[in-house]
Design a protein around this motif. Structure first.
Motif, PDB file in Angstrom:
ATOM      1  N   ARG A 162      -1.721   3.318  -9.405  1.00 48.94           N
ATOM      2  CA  ARG A 162      -0.743   2.236  -9.331  1.00 48.94           C
ATOM      3  C   ARG A 162      -0.820   1.522  -7.979  1.00 48.94           C
ATOM      4  O   ARG A 162      -0.669   0.308  -7.889  1.00 48.94           O
ATOM      5  CB  ARG A 162       0.649   2.808  -9.556  1.00 48.94           C
ATOM      6  CG  ARG A 162       1.742   1.742  -9.640  1.00 48.94           C
ATOM      7  CD  ARG A 162       3.085   2.376  -9.898  1.00 48.94           C
ATOM      8  NE  ARG A 162       4.161   1.392  -9.909  1.00 48.94           N
ATOM      9  CZ  ARG A 162       5.449   1.682  -9.970  1.00 48.94           C
ATOM     10  NH1 ARG A 162       5.822   2.953 -10.038  1.00 48.94           N
ATOM     11  NH2 ARG A 162       6.353   0.735  -9.968  1.00 48.94           N
ATOM     12  N   TRP A 163      -1.053   2.284  -6.917  1.00 52.91           N
ATOM     13  CA  TRP A 163      -1.163   1.679  -5.596  1.00 52.91           C
ATOM     14  C   TRP A 163      -2.355   0.727  -5.521  1.00 52.91           C
ATOM     15  O   TRP A 163      -2.261  -0.366  -4.967  1.00 52.91           O
ATOM     16  CB  TRP A 163      -1.280   2.767  -4.553  1.00 52.91           C
ATOM     17  CG  TRP A 163      -1.471   2.271  -3.151  1.00 52.91           C
ATOM     18  CD1 TRP A 163      -2.629   2.243  -2.450  1.00 52.91           C
ATOM     19  CD2 TRP A 163      -0.476   1.705  -2.308  1.00 52.91           C
ATOM     20  NE1 TRP A 163      -2.426   1.711  -1.200  1.00 52.91           N
ATOM     21  CE2 TRP A 163      -1.110   1.368  -1.086  1.00 52.91           C
ATOM     22  CE3 TRP A 163       0.882   1.461  -2.439  1.00 52.91           C
ATOM     23  CZ2 TRP A 163      -0.420   0.801  -0.030  1.00 52.91           C
ATOM     24  CZ3 TRP A 163       1.555   0.893  -1.382  1.00 52.91           C
ATOM     25  CH2 TRP A 163       0.917   0.570  -0.198  1.00 52.91           C
ATOM     26  N   ASP A 164      -3.503   1.129  -6.088  1.00 50.71           N
ATOM     27  CA  ASP A 164      -4.679   0.263  -6.089  1.00 50.71           C
ATOM     28  C   ASP A 164      -4.418  -1.004  -6.893  1.00 50.71           C
ATOM     29  O   ASP A 164      -4.849  -2.107  -6.501  1.00 50.71           O
ATOM     30  CB  ASP A 164      -5.885   1.014  -6.662  1.00 50.71           C
ATOM     31  CG  ASP A 164      -6.316   2.163  -5.758  1.00 50.71           C
ATOM     32  OD1 ASP A 164      -5.962   2.119  -4.563  1.00 50.71           O
ATOM     33  OD2 ASP A 164      -6.987   3.080  -6.257  1.00 50.71           O
ATOM     34  N   ALA A 165      -3.703  -0.850  -8.035  1.00 47.57           N
ATOM     35  CA  ALA A 165      -3.391  -2.028  -8.844  1.00 47.57           C
ATOM     36  C   ALA A 165      -2.470  -2.984  -8.078  1.00 47.57           C
ATOM     37  O   ALA A 165      -2.614  -4.213  -8.141  1.00 47.57           O
ATOM     38  CB  ALA A 165      -2.753  -1.614 -10.160  1.00 47.57           C
TER      39      ALA A 165
ATOM     40  N   SER B 264      -3.282  -6.936  -6.838  1.00 49.65           N
ATOM     41  CA  SER B 264      -2.454  -8.083  -7.215  1.00 49.65           C
ATOM     42  C   SER B 264      -1.861  -8.776  -5.986  1.00 49.65           C
ATOM     43  O   SER B 264      -1.791 -10.002  -5.925  1.00 49.65           O
ATOM     44  CB  SER B 264      -1.327  -7.634  -8.148  1.00 49.65           C
ATOM     45  OG  SER B 264      -0.509  -6.676  -7.498  1.00 49.65           O
ATOM     46  N   ARG B 265      -1.430  -7.984  -4.986  1.00 49.90           N
ATOM     47  CA  ARG B 265      -0.853  -8.550  -3.754  1.00 49.90           C
ATOM     48  C   ARG B 265      -1.411  -7.772  -2.560  1.00 49.90           C
ATOM     49  O   ARG B 265      -0.822  -6.796  -2.095  1.00 49.90           O
ATOM     50  CB  ARG B 265       0.673  -8.445  -3.785  1.00 49.90           C
ATOM     51  CG  ARG B 265       1.309  -9.277  -4.888  1.00 49.90           C
ATOM     52  CD  ARG B 265       2.817  -9.189  -4.830  1.00 49.90           C
ATOM     53  NE  ARG B 265       3.335  -9.667  -3.556  1.00 49.90           N
ATOM     54  CZ  ARG B 265       4.619  -9.611  -3.215  1.00 49.90           C
ATOM     55  NH1 ARG B 265       5.497  -9.094  -4.061  1.00 49.90           N
ATOM     56  NH2 ARG B 265       5.028 -10.066  -2.051  1.00 49.90           N
ATOM     57  N   PRO B 266      -2.557  -8.175  -2.055  1.00 48.84           N
ATOM     58  CA  PRO B 266      -3.205  -7.385  -1.005  1.00 48.84           C
ATOM     59  C   PRO B 266      -2.493  -7.425   0.337  1.00 48.84           C
ATOM     60  O   PRO B 266      -2.777  -6.598   1.195  1.00 48.84           O
ATOM     61  CB  PRO B 266      -4.597  -8.020  -0.916  1.00 48.84           C
ATOM     62  CG  PRO B 266      -4.438  -9.387  -1.465  1.00 48.84           C
ATOM     63  CD  PRO B 266      -3.352  -9.325  -2.479  1.00 48.84           C
ATOM     64  N   SER B 267      -1.589  -8.335   0.588  1.00 50.54           N
ATOM     65  CA  SER B 267      -0.959  -8.467   1.904  1.00 50.54           C
ATOM     66  C   SER B 267       0.422  -7.820   1.937  1.00 50.54           C
ATOM     67  O   SER B 267       1.388  -8.392   2.417  1.00 50.54           O
ATOM     68  CB  SER B 267      -0.848  -9.948   2.276  1.00 50.54           C
ATOM     69  OG  SER B 267      -0.038 -10.633   1.323  1.00 50.54           O
TER      70      SER B 267
END
Length: 310
Positions: A218-221, A225-228
């Motif tokens: 879930r953290w990778d997903a 989706s919102r890398p910042s």
């Protein structure tokens, strides 16, 4: 000062007496009630007196108990049953468990129950403690046992009563001794059966849900989706949730272990030892809730030089 907190409620004496009579009648009928702490303490005192009158069994005592209780058609048979149950117990027929605060007025709540009832809270919590301590013991021994072996492991050892079993913590043994003092082998058998049942539930929950861990998928997903998002965001978790201040089984199993660490230490004689022995202890700070932390009392363990050990 007796019952001062209860008398501050500006009730008349007749209202207060009727309220206590109602509480004692409900306690005899259901063997457990939930009320405020002040009411529980006052009702416990009155319930002790009424059960003592029932044990006395004289016409005068029974008449006094009947005049105090409501719904005498149902209450008096219940009083006779309680008198028979506590025939060998000299006193202490009630028990109070604190239960947090009531939603709304934030009044402190408590569970008032009769001891040795079919759903005894103290017996249930002691069995859960036995299951947790047995689980930690098995993890330290790195053993995977079957369900049949679990029941055998929690059964009392030959010639060793359950309340003197050194495998359990001193507080757990003290609670076991209180439970079996007047109930004997029946309480020991019930404790062992319930502890084995809870231990099976612990193992089953761990096999199904796994330990409390980071949900990396879930953290990778979320990062895609919102890398910042930044680094201060609490990572999502998955698995069996721990209670506030509770250690994971792996952490609890490591408490008390002694390991050799490559860190120099100066002895009292002035010599420098290249390695030291460090004892694993509980973390000094625990998380109670979101943003609320508390300091845990930890007994200080002094590191010793490795060569000083026998």
């Amino acid at each position: 000062m007796k019952g001062l907190a209860f008398r501050k409620l500006n009730r008349s004496s007749s209202h207060r007496n009727h309220l206590l009579r109602n509480l004692v009648t409900s306690l005899l009928a259901h063997e457990r009630i939930v009320t405020t702490v002040a009411k529980a303490k006052e009702a416990a005192r009155q319930a002790e007196k009424i059960i003592t009158l029932g044990k006395r069994g004289t016409p005068t005592a029974l008449s006094s108990a009947q005049s105090y209780l409501f719904a005498t058609g149902e209450s008096m048979p219940r009083l006779a049953a309680m008198a028979k149950r506590y025939a060998e117990r000299p006193g202490g027929y009630t028990r109070i468990h604190l239960m947090g605060h009531r939603k709304g007025d934030h009044a402190p709540r408590a569970i008032l129950e009769l001891v040795d009832n079919p759903t005894d809270v103290k017996l249930d919590m002691t069995a859960r403690a036995m299951a947790r301590e047995t689980d930690i013991m098995l993890r330290r021994a790195q053993r995977n046992v079957s369900l049949v072996e679990l029941h055998t492991l929690l059964a009392a050892q030959p010639n060793v009563p359950l309340e003197r079993d050194e495998r359990f913590a001193p507080l757990t043994r003290r609670n076991i001794a209180k439970l079996v003092r007047y109930r004997g082998d029946a309480a020991r058998t019930e404790l062992a059966e319930k502890a084995a049942q809870y231990l099976e539930q612990l193992r089953a929950a761990e096999n199904v849900e796994g330990r409390w861990r980071d949900d990396t998928a879930r953290w990778d997903a979320m990062e895609l989706s919102r890398p910042s998002r930044g680094r201060i965001l609490t990572r999502p978790k998955v698995g069996q949730r721990l209670y506030a201040g509770q250690l994971s089984p792996e952490q609890a199993a490591r408490v008390g272990e002694r390991a050799e660490v490559a860190q120099p230490i100066r002895t009292r004689q002035g010599h420098v030892s290249p390695t030291r022995i460090v004892t694993a202890s509980k973390p000094s700070v625990v998380r109670l809730s979101k943003g609320v932390f508390a300091k845990r009392y930890v007994r200080k363990t002094r590191a010793v030089p490795a060569r000083a050990l026998p």
